[in-house]
Design a protein around this motif. Structure first.
Motif, short mmCIF file in Angstrom:
data_model
loop_
_atom_site.label_atom_id
_atom_site.label_comp_id
_atom_site.label_asym_id
_atom_site.label_seq_id
_atom_site.Cartn_x
_atom_site.Cartn_y
_atom_site.Cartn_z
N ALA A 1 16.44 3.84 -0.44
CA ALA A 1 15.41 3.11 0.31
C ALA A 1 14.09 3.87 0.37
N MET A 2 14.07 5.10 -0.14
CA MET A 2 12.86 5.92 -0.05
C MET A 2 12.40 6.38 -1.43
N HIS A 3 11.09 6.39 -1.63
CA HIS A 3 10.51 6.84 -2.90
C HIS A 3 10.41 8.37 -2.90
N PRO A 4 10.52 8.99 -4.09
CA PRO A 4 10.34 10.45 -4.15
C PRO A 4 9.07 10.94 -3.45
N MET A 5 8.00 10.16 -3.48
CA MET A 5 6.74 10.59 -2.84
C MET A 5 6.97 11.02 -1.40
N ILE A 6 7.72 10.20 -0.66
CA ILE A 6 7.89 10.50 0.77
C ILE A 6 9.01 11.52 0.98
N ILE A 7 10.08 11.41 0.19
CA ILE A 7 11.19 12.36 0.33
C ILE A 7 10.70 13.77 0.04
N ASN A 8 9.89 13.93 -0.99
CA ASN A 8 9.39 15.26 -1.33
C ASN A 8 8.43 15.81 -0.28
N LYS B 1 6.26 -23.52 3.41
CA LYS B 1 5.27 -22.63 2.80
C LYS B 1 5.94 -21.27 2.66
N THR B 2 5.71 -20.59 1.56
CA THR B 2 6.41 -19.30 1.37
C THR B 2 5.44 -18.16 1.06
N LEU B 3 5.78 -17.00 1.58
CA LEU B 3 5.01 -15.76 1.34
C LEU B 3 5.98 -14.65 0.95
N PHE B 4 5.75 -14.02 -0.18
CA PHE B 4 6.60 -12.92 -0.65
C PHE B 4 5.79 -11.63 -0.65
N MET B 5 6.32 -10.60 0.00
CA MET B 5 5.62 -9.31 0.04
C MET B 5 6.58 -8.17 -0.31
N PRO B 6 6.81 -7.95 -1.61
CA PRO B 6 7.61 -6.79 -2.01
C PRO B 6 6.78 -5.51 -1.87
N ALA B 7 7.44 -4.37 -1.91
CA ALA B 7 6.73 -3.08 -1.86
C ALA B 7 6.57 -2.57 -3.30
N ALA B 8 5.34 -2.20 -3.65
CA ALA B 8 5.03 -1.80 -5.02
C ALA B 8 5.93 -0.64 -5.49
N ASN B 9 6.24 0.28 -4.59
CA ASN B 9 7.02 1.46 -4.98
C ASN B 9 8.51 1.37 -4.64
N ASP B 10 8.96 0.15 -4.36
CA ASP B 10 10.37 -0.05 -4.00
C ASP B 10 11.28 0.32 -5.17
N LEU B 11 12.32 1.12 -4.91
CA LEU B 11 13.28 1.47 -5.95
C LEU B 11 14.64 0.80 -5.73
N LEU B 12 14.71 -0.03 -4.68
CA LEU B 12 15.99 -0.66 -4.32
C LEU B 12 15.94 -2.14 -4.67
N PRO C 1 3.91 -20.70 -3.84
CA PRO C 1 4.26 -19.48 -3.11
C PRO C 1 3.08 -18.51 -3.08
N GLN C 2 2.97 -17.74 -1.99
CA GLN C 2 1.94 -16.71 -1.90
C GLN C 2 2.63 -15.37 -2.19
N TYR C 3 1.92 -14.46 -2.90
CA TYR C 3 2.54 -13.19 -3.31
C TYR C 3 1.56 -12.05 -3.08
N GLU C 4 2.02 -11.01 -2.40
CA GLU C 4 1.18 -9.84 -2.19
C GLU C 4 2.07 -8.60 -2.11
N GLU C 5 1.67 -7.51 -2.79
CA GLU C 5 2.50 -6.30 -2.76
C GLU C 5 2.03 -5.32 -1.68
N ILE C 6 3.00 -4.72 -1.00
CA ILE C 6 2.70 -3.69 -0.01
C ILE C 6 2.58 -2.35 -0.74
N SER C 7 1.48 -1.63 -0.53
CA SER C 7 1.34 -0.29 -1.12
C SER C 7 1.78 0.74 -0.12
N GLY C 8 2.32 1.84 -0.60
CA GLY C 8 2.72 2.90 0.33
C GLY C 8 3.63 3.89 -0.33
N PRO C 9 3.90 5.00 0.32
CA PRO C 9 4.67 6.08 -0.28
C PRO C 9 6.17 5.99 0.00
N TRP C 10 6.58 5.00 0.84
CA TRP C 10 7.95 4.97 1.32
C TRP C 10 8.91 4.29 0.36
#
Lengths: 397, 397
Positions: B257-264, B335-346, B366-375
């Motif tokens: 559930a966590m990207h290397p960026m945050i784990i490191n 109406k639908t909105l999808f927000m995956p996380a750009a750095n998701d590894l799961l 559908p609406q689509y937007e990616e969440i950016s972040g280190p997690w």
């Protein structure tokens, strides 16, 4: 982020590449034979002495009179010395990098003498084509397998044993050291530890040092073995091997080495709400059987303790084993080429990038290129041919 | 591919966001209480009947007279109904999405009546704040825990039980259903199964259907439990719980559930060649202790069988449980909105993209937007505030 179109493109080119790999392999058969290198005594980085160290090795091409045309290939975690060619014409598959090693290929065996060796604590000591020394070997002091009495070894130890092998051939300079994944750790370790001997270093799907995330990933592979009661603290050679644990370990490694793009192509599809799966949580799903049956089939060839020792060797890695990565990299004089796989989920490109950034800060000129493909980590093996020209140019200049 | 600079930028903005999350939580305390919803009898998607089904739930804000201002929040794999607010002023932490649910927040409790419920087979039945029904519950027929006699349940079953809860409040339309990760599966299932009731659907770090890669990942989580001898085929309630297995399961989930960026950033650093690590492969490294000690501390709150049932519910998921994803999505009118996380590894963004592509092919918008972040995956929880305005607009229009 890749768009769906780019992903589709990647996938088709990946499949084409695999197809061409197979064709290449059939075109001209390079024959080789497995040999044994023996060191009567070896003292590890940790200061322990092992007697009668044996590792397997093989070669492709001929050593020239000046003994200056040798290239060393170092193998990945679950691999062995069989990097190219076949042992017999009738072998089903050639070595893992046959697409880039051979007559006229990127690493041209008409010009270079290619050496490839098994590491210490190789993952698969029960494979008849692997010759290695590790916890499953007989301890001369007790005439029983070492188990956990075998000393912890490092990537540095793998390299020191290879150094003894290379030196035994009268070779004082290596034209290049080239390795994928754990092989890349050995390649960069060679360049940092024996800078006067290494003229070129190629790191494929590699890293300059382990980070916390990768150290944890490696431990995830160790846990199923440590938690298997048959493991018995490493003492199982007279009883049942911890095959459930090893199977899960191999399933974790296999999945992590592959990107969803390729797994979703290869794995069986699942019908909606299959009756068996609704009956019990203990009934497996088709994709799960596909992965775990393949892992179980390979488990008896592996050795549980060897896997734990390999995990530890990788966990402890930092190039040159100096206090910081920078201090290790500072010792490198070789030309360097880093080729991570863009879709790698195991050793992601940030690791190679970090080593490249440090080398640049040190005033060196590392070369960097990403391998594209659908396999993820395994693009370093299955899609390496896409970088044949980069590799050829780097090796020849 | 992100450059190192982008990564650094991501990382600092992620840390700022986490800091602001904490501040927000302290600003205005929303109080809530845990309640119990009971269904005397429920028949599962698989056709089995469970009596005395109990799940916990809580609410924020007030239901209006027209009963048309309700928003349902559905929780993730290791979560529960506690999405916002505190049970008592003195609670150390508010609910997991407190940054977006509350008075004046993206999901504004001054306007909306927010309902959040525990699922069936919740991962942590030993958490006093969780009320759930699953294999650890007492089987009225035997007066003992069900164990593996509890029927396999699906995401559809979670939704049917929530439907009974929502209906019991006299609510006939939901203004929105919003969920992260496994919560997103419930949200899209709601939209596909009760299209006349769901006006808006928000999928955060989600998917429309499981693919082979994710089905395998889920099985990797199940294996440590199945291989733990204390699991005893699910019958351990009178003996020792399989805590070694559960610990490894939680360690796998946490890392994935966590990207290397945050784990490191968070994990302890390792000195070069630590003496203890060279002594024995059984001596752990600092980053490994950090992950596994935290996992072990949480293991006794979880239940091994519940984890296996959750794994199975997720493995079987395809929106609407129709033969194909497209047939399930065709039923959606929300109406639908999808927000995956750009750095998701799961649950990587390709999963949300696949659902969005299918919906578009069906003529929907559908609406689509990616969440950016280190997690990584956890950006759906820890970095959700960065999408507060997107969410507010979607909810209010």
């Amino acid at each position: 982020m890749k768009t769906m179109y780019q992903i589709m493109l990647c996938l088709s080119s990946g499949i084409l590449l695999v197809a061409s790999l197979v064709n290449t392999a059939q075109a001209d058969t390079l024959l080789t034979e497995k040999r044994v290198f023996t060191l009567p005594e070896y003292t590890t980085v940790g200061g322990e002495t092992i007697t009668d160290v044996r590792v397997g090795w093989e070669t492709y091409g001929e050593l020239n009179e000046a003994r200056d045309n040798a290239i060393l290939i170092t193998h990945f975690f679950s691999g062995n010395s069989h990097a190219a060619g076949k042992y017999q014409e009738s072998d089903a598959q050639p070595g893992y990098w046959d697409s880039i090693i051979g007559p006229g290929k990127a690493i041209d065996t008409n010009k270079y003498f290619v050496i490839s060796s098994d590491t210490l604590v190789n993952a698969n000591p029960n494979d008849p084509n692997v010759i290695t020394t590790g916890p499953a070997s007989i301890n001369p002091a007790t005439s029983k397998p070492y188990g956990l009495d075998f000393p912890v070894v490092t990537i540095g130890d793998f390299v020191h044993v290879q150094h003894a092998l290379v030196s035994s051939l009268g070779i004082e300079k290596l034209h290049a050291v080239v390795g994928a994944s754990m092989g890349s750790l050995q390649a960069i370790e060679w360049a940092a530890t024996y800078p006067d001997m290494v003229e070129r270093m190629v790191s494929v799907i590699g890293a300059g040092a382990m980070d916390a995330w990768t150290i944890m990933s490696l431990e995830q592979w160790a846990q199923p073995i440590k938690n298997d009661p048959n493991w018995n603290n490493g003492d199982y050679y007279e009883g049942e091997a911890p095959l459930d644990g090893v199977t899960h370990t191999l399933a974790l490694i296999t999945q992590q080495a592959m990107h969803p793009m390729i797994i979703n192509q290869l794995a069986p599809k699942q019908e909606t709400l299959p009756a068996k799966a609704l009956e019990s949580v203990t009934n497996n799903l088709p994709a799960v059987d596909w992965l775990f049956n393949a892992s179980r089939a390979r488990a008896s060839v592996a050795d549980a303790n060897h896997l734990l020792y390999l995990v530890r060797a990788n966990q402890l890695f930092v190039a040159g084993h100096e206090e910081t990565l920078k201090e290790g990299l500072a010792k490198i004089t070789a030309k360097t080429l880093f080729m991570p796989a863009a879709n790698d989920l195991l050793l992601k490109p940030y690791l190679a990038k970090a080593a490249v950034a440090e080398l640049k800060e040190l005033g060196k000129e590392p070369q960097y290129e990403e391998i594209s493909g659908p396999w993820g980590h395994l693009d370093g093996v299955y899609t390496i041919q896409s970088k044949a020209e980069t590799l050829r140019e780097f090796i020849e200049n």
